[in-house]
Design a protein around this motif. Structure first.
Motif, PDB file in Angstrom:
ATOM      1  N   ASP A 267      -2.849 -40.111   5.919  1.00  0.00           N
ATOM      2  CA  ASP A 267      -1.895 -40.854   5.086  1.00  0.00           C
ATOM      3  C   ASP A 267      -2.644 -41.742   4.101  1.00  0.00           C
ATOM      4  O   ASP A 267      -2.185 -41.985   2.987  1.00  0.00           O
ATOM      5  CB  ASP A 267      -0.993 -41.737   5.963  1.00  0.00           C
ATOM      6  N   VAL A 268      -3.796 -42.259   4.570  1.00  0.00           N
ATOM      7  CA  VAL A 268      -4.601 -43.190   3.775  1.00  0.00           C
ATOM      8  C   VAL A 268      -6.061 -42.758   3.852  1.00  0.00           C
ATOM      9  O   VAL A 268      -6.549 -42.382   4.918  1.00  0.00           O
ATOM     10  CB  VAL A 268      -4.470 -44.639   4.298  1.00  0.00           C
ATOM     11  N   VAL A 269      -6.756 -42.827   2.718  1.00  0.00           N
ATOM     12  CA  VAL A 269      -8.208 -42.648   2.690  1.00  0.00           C
ATOM     13  C   VAL A 269      -8.832 -43.997   2.354  1.00  0.00           C
ATOM     14  O   VAL A 269      -8.423 -44.660   1.392  1.00  0.00           O
ATOM     15  CB  VAL A 269      -8.630 -41.591   1.658  1.00  0.00           C
ATOM     16  N   ALA A 270      -9.823 -44.403   3.155  1.00  0.00           N
ATOM     17  CA  ALA A 270     -10.535 -45.662   2.932  1.00  0.00           C
ATOM     18  C   ALA A 270     -11.997 -45.360   2.633  1.00  0.00           C
ATOM     19  O   ALA A 270     -12.632 -44.566   3.346  1.00  0.00           O
ATOM     20  CB  ALA A 270     -10.427 -46.557   4.162  1.00  0.00           C
ATOM     21  N   THR A 271     -12.524 -45.983   1.589  1.00  0.00           N
ATOM     22  CA  THR A 271     -13.911 -45.742   1.221  1.00  0.00           C
ATOM     23  C   THR A 271     -14.518 -46.996   0.598  1.00  0.00           C
ATOM     24  O   THR A 271     -13.808 -47.816   0.007  1.00  0.00           O
ATOM     25  CB  THR A 271     -14.017 -44.552   0.247  1.00  0.00           C
ATOM     26  N   ASP A 272     -15.824 -47.121   0.736  1.00  0.00           N
ATOM     27  CA  ASP A 272     -16.533 -48.320   0.283  1.00  0.00           C
ATOM     28  C   ASP A 272     -17.412 -47.989  -0.914  1.00  0.00           C
ATOM     29  O   ASP A 272     -18.022 -46.920  -0.985  1.00  0.00           O
ATOM     30  CB  ASP A 272     -17.395 -48.844   1.435  1.00  0.00           C
ATOM     31  N   GLU A 273     -17.456 -48.897  -1.871  1.00  0.00           N
ATOM     32  CA  GLU A 273     -18.367 -48.829  -3.016  1.00  0.00           C
ATOM     33  C   GLU A 273     -18.230 -47.528  -3.807  1.00  0.00           C
ATOM     34  O   GLU A 273     -19.112 -46.676  -3.815  1.00  0.00           O
ATOM     35  CB  GLU A 273     -19.817 -49.041  -2.551  1.00  0.00           C
ATOM     36  N   VAL A 274     -17.098 -47.406  -4.477  1.00  0.00           N
ATOM     37  CA  VAL A 274     -16.876 -46.275  -5.384  1.00  0.00           C
ATOM     38  C   VAL A 274     -17.935 -46.306  -6.479  1.00  0.00           C
ATOM     39  O   VAL A 274     -18.208 -47.349  -7.072  1.00  0.00           O
ATOM     40  CB  VAL A 274     -15.467 -46.350  -6.000  1.00  0.00           C
ATOM     41  N   LYS A 292      -2.529 -42.158   0.063  1.00  0.00           N
ATOM     42  CA  LYS A 292      -2.770 -43.523  -0.407  1.00  0.00           C
ATOM     43  C   LYS A 292      -4.248 -43.859  -0.251  1.00  0.00           C
ATOM     44  O   LYS A 292      -4.962 -43.250   0.557  1.00  0.00           O
ATOM     45  CB  LYS A 292      -1.915 -44.513   0.371  1.00  0.00           C
ATOM     46  N   LEU A 293      -4.693 -44.852  -1.017  1.00  0.00           N
ATOM     47  CA  LEU A 293      -6.113 -45.215  -1.051  1.00  0.00           C
ATOM     48  C   LEU A 293      -6.311 -46.690  -0.794  1.00  0.00           C
ATOM     49  O   LEU A 293      -5.474 -47.521  -1.162  1.00  0.00           O
ATOM     50  CB  LEU A 293      -6.710 -44.890  -2.421  1.00  0.00           C
ATOM     51  N   ILE A 294      -7.446 -47.020  -0.169  1.00  0.00           N
ATOM     52  CA  ILE A 294      -7.969 -48.383  -0.218  1.00  0.00           C
ATOM     53  C   ILE A 294      -9.478 -48.252  -0.389  1.00  0.00           C
ATOM     54  O   ILE A 294     -10.142 -47.531   0.363  1.00  0.00           O
ATOM     55  CB  ILE A 294      -7.598 -49.234   1.013  1.00  0.00           C
ATOM     56  N   ALA A 295     -10.011 -48.886  -1.434  1.00  0.00           N
ATOM     57  CA  ALA A 295     -11.415 -48.696  -1.794  1.00  0.00           C
ATOM     58  C   ALA A 295     -11.979 -49.990  -2.360  1.00  0.00           C
ATOM     59  O   ALA A 295     -11.233 -50.885  -2.772  1.00  0.00           O
ATOM     60  CB  ALA A 295     -11.546 -47.566  -2.822  1.00  0.00           C
ATOM     61  N   THR A 296     -13.303 -50.075  -2.381  1.00  0.00           N
ATOM     62  CA  THR A 296     -13.964 -51.217  -3.003  1.00  0.00           C
ATOM     63  C   THR A 296     -14.779 -50.727  -4.196  1.00  0.00           C
ATOM     64  O   THR A 296     -15.202 -49.563  -4.258  1.00  0.00           O
ATOM     65  CB  THR A 296     -14.909 -51.942  -2.028  1.00  0.00           C
ATOM     66  N   VAL A 297     -14.999 -51.640  -5.140  1.00  0.00           N
ATOM     67  CA  VAL A 297     -15.812 -51.312  -6.311  1.00  0.00           C
ATOM     68  C   VAL A 297     -16.509 -52.582  -6.790  1.00  0.00           C
ATOM     69  O   VAL A 297     -15.977 -53.688  -6.656  1.00  0.00           O
ATOM     70  CB  VAL A 297     -14.936 -50.702  -7.431  1.00  0.00           C
TER      71      VAL A 297
END
Length: 341
Positions: A267-274, A292-297
């Protein structure tokens, strides 16, 4: 007396919890937890810092350096340790870099750096060469050992790194954030990007958001290429990422986007430092698929993100942005556009 209605209450004691058993570990003096009232809006932020990784640090570091740090700083609050041959030990405490007093600790030696590399590679440097060319070595508990030295290039490609003379050890911490705007975002979750300069706690905040989203019932796929989010050791997570999280460790993210969206049905993909246009394109494709997404940049602020020719596209498909301006300090939770745009 402030006519704008701004009041700041500073609390100088913060309870620290040991995440592994839930027991109270200690009380810290002179730690400020701020409750802010601004023009009638109530925003409360509280970070409960978990003591993790100190035993692993004792194993990773030479005893001389570990004892020196132990005598000069609270190890459970250090987020980064920098070792440079011939220079004093440097560490980051609450976002401020400090040097160990040279009268109490000698300058870092080549043998001490070699010890750290040997422990991080389990005495098998060749087996870890793929990580070396990426500029880091993973260690237990999500600790990342950044390295710099002399590169060896063949046919225009970096093949290995030798004569390592500089090391940056980044130590992950677990924290629980209490912020009214963040709570509402989690309750009505949609595509979210966390924005800040390096070293302000994006990964720590992302880890807490993942846990809360996952515990709310979202099937969450965590793409943890460098093992920092989960702190995985032999497949077991050192950090609590929630009851509905699936963690993919060590797989290049562009490959993970292409394969795991179909096989794990998140349902959600989470990733760090795009990083880079190819990954931004992959994130946009996830949104197209209904994930849905949650990511950092990395960016100084939202304006810098919106002006960047590569990353400004993220402001088009992300609904919310969380901006950090200090270590662990949520400066803003912004709705970039209404749902359905």
């Amino acid at each position: 007396r402030n006519t704008c209605g701004c009041f700041f209450f500073l609390f100088y004691k913060c309870r620290v919890w040991n995440e592994s058993d839930g027991a109270t570990a200690a009380f810290l003096s002179n730690r400020r937890v701020c409750t802010r009232f601004f023009c009638g809006r109530y925003i409360r932020m509280r970070a409960i810092i978990a003591c993790t990784g100190d035993t692993m640090l004792e194993q990773l570091l030479p005893q001389s350096i570990y004892n020196c740090l132990l005598a000069n700083a609270p190890l459970d609050l250090i987020s980064e340790i920098r070792l440079r041959i011939g220079r004093p030990v440097c560490y980051a405490l609450n976002g401020v870099y400090r040097f160990v007093d040279e009268r109490e600790c000698h300058a870092v030696t080549t043998q001490e750096l070699d010890h750290v590399v040997a422990m991080a590679t389990r005495n098998s440097l060749y087996a870890c060469n793929d990580w070396l060319v990426e500029g880091y070595l993973p260690y237990e508990g999500g600790i990342r050992v950044g390295i710099a030295g002399q590169g060896v290039v063949k046919n225009g490609a970096l093949t290995t790194v030798k004569s390592i003379a500089y090391i940056c050890i980044r130590i992950p911490r677990a924290a629980t954030y209490r912020n009214g705007a963040l709570d509402r975002l989690i309750e009505h979750f949609d595509n979210t990007v966390i924005v800040s300069r390096p070293g302000l706690g994006k990964t720590t905040l992302l880890r807490d958001c993942i846990r809360r989203i996952s515990d709310d019932g979202y099937q969450t796929l965590v793409l943890d290429e460098r093992g920092e989010l989960s702190g995985s050791v032999d497949g077991a997570c050192a950090f609590d990422l929630g009851k509905c999280s699936d963690v993919c460790v060590g797989v290049p993210k562009l490959i993970a986007y292409r394969t795991l969206i179909r096989t794990m049905r998140p349902d959600v993909v989470a990733t760090d430092e795009v990083f880079g246009g190819a990954e931004v394109d992959a994130l946009a494709d996830c949104v197209r698929c209904g994930v849905k997404l949650i990511a950092t940049v990395h960016a100084n602020d939202l304006q810098a993100l919106a002006c960047d020719p590569v990353y400004r596209r993220m402001t088009e498909f992300m609904r919310y942005a969380i901006v950090l301006k200090g270590v662990g300090y949520i400066a803003a939770v912004t709705e970039l556009h209404a749902c359905g745009r």
